[in-house]
Design a protein around this motif. Structure first.
Motif, PDB file in Angstrom:
ATOM      1  N   TRP A   1       0.840  -1.203   0.000  1.00 25.80           N
ATOM      2  CA  TRP A   1       0.000   0.000   0.000  1.00 25.80           C
ATOM      3  C   TRP A   1       0.880   1.260   0.000  1.00 25.80           C
ATOM      4  N   THR A   2       1.886   1.258   0.846  1.00 24.93           N
ATOM      5  CA  THR A   2       2.766   2.418   0.989  1.00 24.93           C
ATOM      6  C   THR A   2       3.574   2.665  -0.279  1.00 24.93           C
ATOM      7  N   VAL A   3       3.927   1.612  -0.995  1.00 21.04           N
ATOM      8  CA  VAL A   3       4.630   1.771  -2.267  1.00 21.04           C
ATOM      9  C   VAL A   3       3.686   2.351  -3.316  1.00 21.04           C
ATOM     10  N   ARG A   4       2.463   1.898  -3.329  1.00 25.58           N
ATOM     11  CA  ARG A   4       1.502   2.269  -4.377  1.00 25.58           C
ATOM     12  C   ARG A   4       1.004   3.703  -4.269  1.00 25.58           C
ATOM     13  N   PHE A   5       0.776   4.181  -3.060  1.00 24.68           N
ATOM     14  CA  PHE A   5       0.141   5.484  -2.869  1.00 24.68           C
ATOM     15  C   PHE A   5       1.127   6.518  -2.314  1.00 24.68           C
ATOM     16  N   PRO A   6       0.819   7.816  -2.494  1.00 28.12           N
ATOM     17  CA  PRO A   6       1.699   8.865  -1.960  1.00 28.12           C
ATOM     18  C   PRO A   6       1.925   8.680  -0.459  1.00 28.12           C
ATOM     19  N   PRO A   7       3.061   9.172   0.049  1.00 28.35           N
ATOM     20  CA  PRO A   7       3.463   8.883   1.430  1.00 28.35           C
ATOM     21  C   PRO A   7       2.597   9.507   2.530  1.00 28.35           C
ATOM     22  N   GLY A   8       1.717  10.424   2.198  1.00 28.19           N
ATOM     23  CA  GLY A   8       0.856  11.017   3.221  1.00 28.19           C
ATOM     24  C   GLY A   8       1.309  12.419   3.588  1.00 28.19           C
ATOM     25  N   ARG A   9       0.402  13.140   4.224  1.00 21.92           N
ATOM     26  CA  ARG A   9       0.655  14.562   4.476  1.00 21.92           C
ATOM     27  C   ARG A   9       1.714  14.825   5.524  1.00 21.92           C
ATOM     28  N   PHE A  10       2.021  13.878   6.383  1.00 25.00           N
ATOM     29  CA  PHE A  10       3.005  14.112   7.439  1.00 25.00           C
ATOM     30  C   PHE A  10       4.372  13.516   7.117  1.00 25.00           C
ATOM     31  N   ALA A  11       4.617  13.238   5.840  1.00 26.25           N
ATOM     32  CA  ALA A  11       5.882  12.642   5.423  1.00 26.25           C
ATOM     33  C   ALA A  11       6.892  13.718   5.048  1.00 26.25           C
ATOM     34  N   LEU A  12       8.149  13.496   5.414  1.00 34.86           N
ATOM     35  CA  LEU A  12       9.217  14.419   5.014  1.00 34.86           C
ATOM     36  C   LEU A  12       9.397  14.460   3.497  1.00 34.86           C
ATOM     37  N   ASP A  13       9.064  13.379   2.822  1.00 29.63           N
ATOM     38  CA  ASP A  13       9.173  13.360   1.362  1.00 29.63           C
ATOM     39  C   ASP A  13       8.434  14.537   0.743  1.00 29.63           C
ATOM     40  N   GLY A  14       7.214  14.796   1.213  1.00 28.29           N
ATOM     41  CA  GLY A  14       6.419  15.902   0.685  1.00 28.29           C
ATOM     42  C   GLY A  14       7.050  17.245   0.995  1.00 28.29           C
ATOM     43  N   ALA A  15       7.516  17.420   2.217  1.00 32.34           N
ATOM     44  CA  ALA A  15       8.133  18.685   2.619  1.00 32.34           C
ATOM     45  C   ALA A  15       9.422  18.955   1.847  1.00 32.34           C
ATOM     46  N   LEU A  16      10.128  17.890   1.472  1.00 35.36           N
ATOM     47  CA  LEU A  16      11.393  18.040   0.741  1.00 35.36           C
ATOM     48  C   LEU A  16      11.208  17.940  -0.772  1.00 35.36           C
ATOM     49  N   GLY A  17       9.953  17.734  -1.193  1.00 33.83           N
ATOM     50  CA  GLY A  17       9.683  17.610  -2.622  1.00 33.83           C
ATOM     51  C   GLY A  17      10.160  16.297  -3.216  1.00 33.83           C
ATOM     52  N   LEU A  18      10.294  15.261  -2.382  1.00 35.83           N
ATOM     53  CA  LEU A  18      10.806  13.971  -2.861  1.00 35.83           C
ATOM     54  C   LEU A  18       9.724  12.998  -3.280  1.00 35.83           C
ATOM     55  N   GLY A  19       8.487  13.242  -2.853  1.00 36.19           N
ATOM     56  CA  GLY A  19       7.417  12.313  -3.187  1.00 36.19           C
ATOM     57  C   GLY A  19       6.112  13.033  -3.287  1.00 36.19           C
ATOM     58  N   GLY A  20       5.329  12.682  -4.303  1.00 36.66           N
ATOM     59  CA  GLY A  20       4.031  13.313  -4.489  1.00 36.66           C
ATOM     60  C   GLY A  20       3.106  13.042  -3.340  1.00 36.66           C
ATOM     61  N   ASP A  21       2.311  14.049  -3.013  1.00 37.39           N
ATOM     62  CA  ASP A  21       1.372  13.894  -1.909  1.00 37.39           C
ATOM     63  C   ASP A  21      -0.001  14.419  -2.274  1.00 37.39           C
ATOM     64  N   SER A  22      -0.120  15.042  -3.415  1.00 38.33           N
ATOM     65  CA  SER A  22      -1.397  15.643  -3.755  1.00 38.33           C
ATOM     66  C   SER A  22      -2.079  14.859  -4.859  1.00 38.33           C
ATOM     67  N   ALA A  23      -3.342  15.179  -5.094  1.00 43.69           N
ATOM     68  CA  ALA A  23      -4.084  14.524  -6.163  1.00 43.69           C
ATOM     69  C   ALA A  23      -3.441  14.817  -7.518  1.00 43.69           C
ATOM     70  N   ASP A  24      -2.890  16.041  -7.694  1.00 41.42           N
ATOM     71  CA  ASP A  24      -2.222  16.395  -8.947  1.00 41.42           C
ATOM     72  C   ASP A  24      -1.037  15.479  -9.215  1.00 41.42           C
ATOM     73  N   ASP A  25      -0.242  15.222  -8.163  1.00 43.76           N
ATOM     74  CA  ASP A  25       0.918  14.342  -8.324  1.00 43.76           C
ATOM     75  C   ASP A  25       0.495  12.935  -8.668  1.00 43.76           C
ATOM     76  N   GLU A  26      -0.606  12.467  -8.049  1.00 48.25           N
ATOM     77  CA  GLU A  26      -1.085  11.126  -8.329  1.00 48.25           C
ATOM     78  C   GLU A  26      -1.573  11.034  -9.771  1.00 48.25           C
ATOM     79  N   GLU A  27      -2.234  12.113 -10.291  1.00 47.33           N
ATOM     80  CA  GLU A  27      -2.660  12.121 -11.675  1.00 47.33           C
ATOM     81  C   GLU A  27      -1.469  12.078 -12.616  1.00 47.33           C
ATOM     82  N   ASP A  28      -0.387  12.776 -12.271  1.00 52.59           N
ATOM     83  CA  ASP A  28       0.815  12.776 -13.105  1.00 52.59           C
ATOM     84  C   ASP A  28       1.437  11.400 -13.184  1.00 52.59           C
ATOM     85  N   ASP A  29       1.254  10.590 -12.144  1.00 53.81           N
ATOM     86  CA  ASP A  29       1.852   9.257 -12.112  1.00 53.81           C
ATOM     87  C   ASP A  29       1.117   8.276 -13.042  1.00 53.81           C
ATOM     88  N   ARG A  30      -0.085   8.610 -13.442  1.00 41.94           N
ATOM     89  CA  ARG A  30      -0.872   7.663 -14.269  1.00 41.94           C
ATOM     90  C   ARG A  30      -0.394   7.629 -15.685  1.00 41.94           C
TER      91      ARG A  30
END
Length: 158
Positions: free
Chosen positions: A129-158
């Motif tokens: 599950w964690t591999v498939r979906f964005p890391p969540g709003r409290f993840a450092l990845d989002g704060a550092l720009g390392l992983g998508g966390d928004s619906a826009d980022d998820e759409e870009d991944d498709r």
């Protein structure tokens, strides 16, 4: 949901590693008890495993390199499921060593293979599950720009 998945998986790994790291010889005994690896490799795995569990667990909890950590965690959990199933299928009577200890069971003790397999397979699913979906709003990845966390980022991944 991904935040919960990574916190649970990461927390389990941190606890498992922390309970083993203080006495690495017990971890070596646990790995050897599965009779899957040559002794020299089992010794190395026994010493490295607690450190790996803690590092991967911390990465998941803080949400740093989340997908990479989740892949490693999922593979670890799958390896644990395989090892426990192997022990069960081969008639070994061992403690899984998942949270310290391990090795041959004492007289009157029964293995808990089914429970261990179900628990670890559930953790495999959390890793997937964690591999498939964005890391969540409290993840450092989002704060550092390392992983998508928004619906826009998820759409870009498709």
């Amino acid at each position: 949901m991904t935040t919960v998945a990574r916190l649970v998986l990461g927390g389990v790994l941190i606890v498992a590693g922390a309970l083993k790291i203080g006495n690495p010889s017990d971890s070596v005994v646990a790995v050897k008890a599965y009779q899957l690896l040559p002794d020299s490799i089992a010794v190395s795995v026994g010493y490295i495993l607690p450190i790996l569990e803690i590092v991967v667990g911390v990465l998941l909890v803080v949400g740093l390199l989340t997908r990479v950590a989740a892949v490693i965690a999922g593979l670890l959990m799958f390896a644990f499921v395989f090892g426990i199933a192997w022990a069960w299928a081969n008639g070994l009577r061992i403690d899984c060593g998942c949270f310290g200890g391990g090795g041959q069971l004492g007289k009157g003790q029964e293995p808990t293979y089914l429970l261990d397999i179900v628990r670890d397979f559930g953790l495999v699913l959390l890793g997937a599950w964690t591999v498939r979906f964005p890391p969540g709003r409290f993840a450092l990845d989002g704060a550092l720009g390392l992983g998508g966390d928004s619906a826009d980022d998820e759409e870009d991944d498709r």
